[in-house]
Design a protein around this motif. Structure first.
Motif, PDB file in Angstrom:
ATOM      1  N   PRO A   1      47.906  91.326 -20.217  1.00 45.80           N
ATOM      2  CA  PRO A   1      48.281  90.296 -19.050  1.00 45.80           C
ATOM      3  C   PRO A   1      48.355  90.968 -17.684  1.00 45.80           C
ATOM      4  O   PRO A   1      48.145  90.175 -16.716  1.00 45.80           O
ATOM      5  N   GLU A   2      48.242  92.223 -17.524  1.00 50.34           N
ATOM      6  CA  GLU A   2      48.112  92.647 -16.311  1.00 50.34           C
ATOM      7  C   GLU A   2      46.928  92.607 -15.542  1.00 50.34           C
ATOM      8  O   GLU A   2      46.915  92.830 -14.457  1.00 50.34           O
ATOM      9  N   LEU A   3      45.858  92.250 -16.492  1.00 55.34           N
ATOM     10  CA  LEU A   3      44.409  91.943 -15.746  1.00 55.34           C
ATOM     11  C   LEU A   3      44.628  90.604 -14.948  1.00 55.34           C
ATOM     12  O   LEU A   3      43.622  90.529 -14.112  1.00 55.34           O
ATOM     13  N   GLU A   4      45.598  89.776 -15.081  1.00 57.44           N
ATOM     14  CA  GLU A   4      45.716  88.522 -14.366  1.00 57.44           C
ATOM     15  C   GLU A   4      45.607  88.836 -12.893  1.00 57.44           C
ATOM     16  O   GLU A   4      44.977  88.386 -12.277  1.00 57.44           O
ATOM     17  N   ASN A   5      46.366  89.872 -12.465  1.00 57.25           N
ATOM     18  CA  ASN A   5      46.502  90.179 -11.149  1.00 57.25           C
ATOM     19  C   ASN A   5      45.063  90.639 -10.576  1.00 57.25           C
ATOM     20  O   ASN A   5      44.721  90.363  -9.423  1.00 57.25           O
ATOM     21  N   PHE A   6      44.555  91.321 -11.347  1.00 54.46           N
ATOM     22  CA  PHE A   6      43.106  92.002 -10.928  1.00 54.46           C
ATOM     23  C   PHE A   6      42.314  90.906 -10.719  1.00 54.46           C
ATOM     24  O   PHE A   6      41.840  90.760  -9.595  1.00 54.46           O
ATOM     25  N   PHE A   7      42.182  90.003 -11.480  1.00 53.74           N
ATOM     26  CA  PHE A   7      41.136  88.821 -11.375  1.00 53.74           C
ATOM     27  C   PHE A   7      41.680  88.031 -10.269  1.00 53.74           C
ATOM     28  O   PHE A   7      40.718  87.473  -9.544  1.00 53.74           O
TER      29      PHE A   7
ATOM     30  N   LYS B   1      39.559  85.010 -19.950  1.00 54.06           N
ATOM     31  CA  LYS B   1      40.826  84.582 -20.573  1.00 54.06           C
ATOM     32  C   LYS B   1      41.376  85.268 -21.783  1.00 54.06           C
ATOM     33  O   LYS B   1      42.292  85.589 -21.958  1.00 54.06           O
ATOM     34  N   THR B   2      40.382  85.845 -22.494  1.00 51.44           N
ATOM     35  CA  THR B   2      40.756  86.461 -23.849  1.00 51.44           C
ATOM     36  C   THR B   2      41.180  87.973 -23.175  1.00 51.44           C
ATOM     37  O   THR B   2      42.219  88.600 -23.707  1.00 51.44           O
ATOM     38  N   ALA B   3      40.541  88.480 -22.270  1.00 43.96           N
ATOM     39  CA  ALA B   3      41.184  89.814 -21.521  1.00 43.96           C
ATOM     40  C   ALA B   3      42.400  89.698 -21.084  1.00 43.96           C
ATOM     41  O   ALA B   3      43.232  90.572 -21.182  1.00 43.96           O
ATOM     42  N   VAL B   4      42.858  88.529 -20.555  1.00 39.67           N
ATOM     43  CA  VAL B   4      44.316  88.502 -19.897  1.00 39.67           C
ATOM     44  C   VAL B   4      45.101  88.163 -20.953  1.00 39.67           C
ATOM     45  O   VAL B   4      46.314  88.738 -20.792  1.00 39.67           O
ATOM     46  N   ILE B   5      44.804  87.459 -22.022  1.00 38.69           N
ATOM     47  CA  ILE B   5      45.828  87.493 -23.237  1.00 38.69           C
ATOM     48  C   ILE B   5      46.051  88.762 -23.717  1.00 38.69           C
ATOM     49  O   ILE B   5      47.317  89.026 -24.224  1.00 38.69           O
TER      50      ILE B   5
END
Length: 77
Positions: free
Chosen positions: A62-68, A55-59
């Motif tokens: 935000p592009e990491l949300e698609n990766f996860f 969650k911290t990484a995505v905050i």
């Protein structure tokens, strides 16, 4: 996974600002990220400890949300 949808919550700006400012001061990325995770946990103690890093990484990025999300879909297929 707990979603952080409350628009009035200050956690996102607090996490982003902490990380950005610590990085600008020359703090090691690992330490800046660790501090940002502690801030998110402070604002959202209901979030499971195992979810805090993602969650911290995505905050922060935000592009990491698609990766996860892609990674999670592959795991279940």
């Amino acid at each position: 996974m707990v979603k952080i949808n409350n628009l009035n919550c200050l956690c996102k700006s607090a996490v982003k600002n902490a990380y950005k400012n610590l990085m600008q001061k020359g703090v090691r990325p690992k330490d800046a990220l660790n501090s940002a995770m502690h801030i998110l946990k402070y604002y959202h103690p209901e979030i499971n400890d195992s979810e805090i890093p993602k969650k911290t990484a995505v905050i922060i990025n935000p592009e990491l949300e698609n990766f996860f999300l892609r990674k999670k879909k592959k795991k279940f297929n």
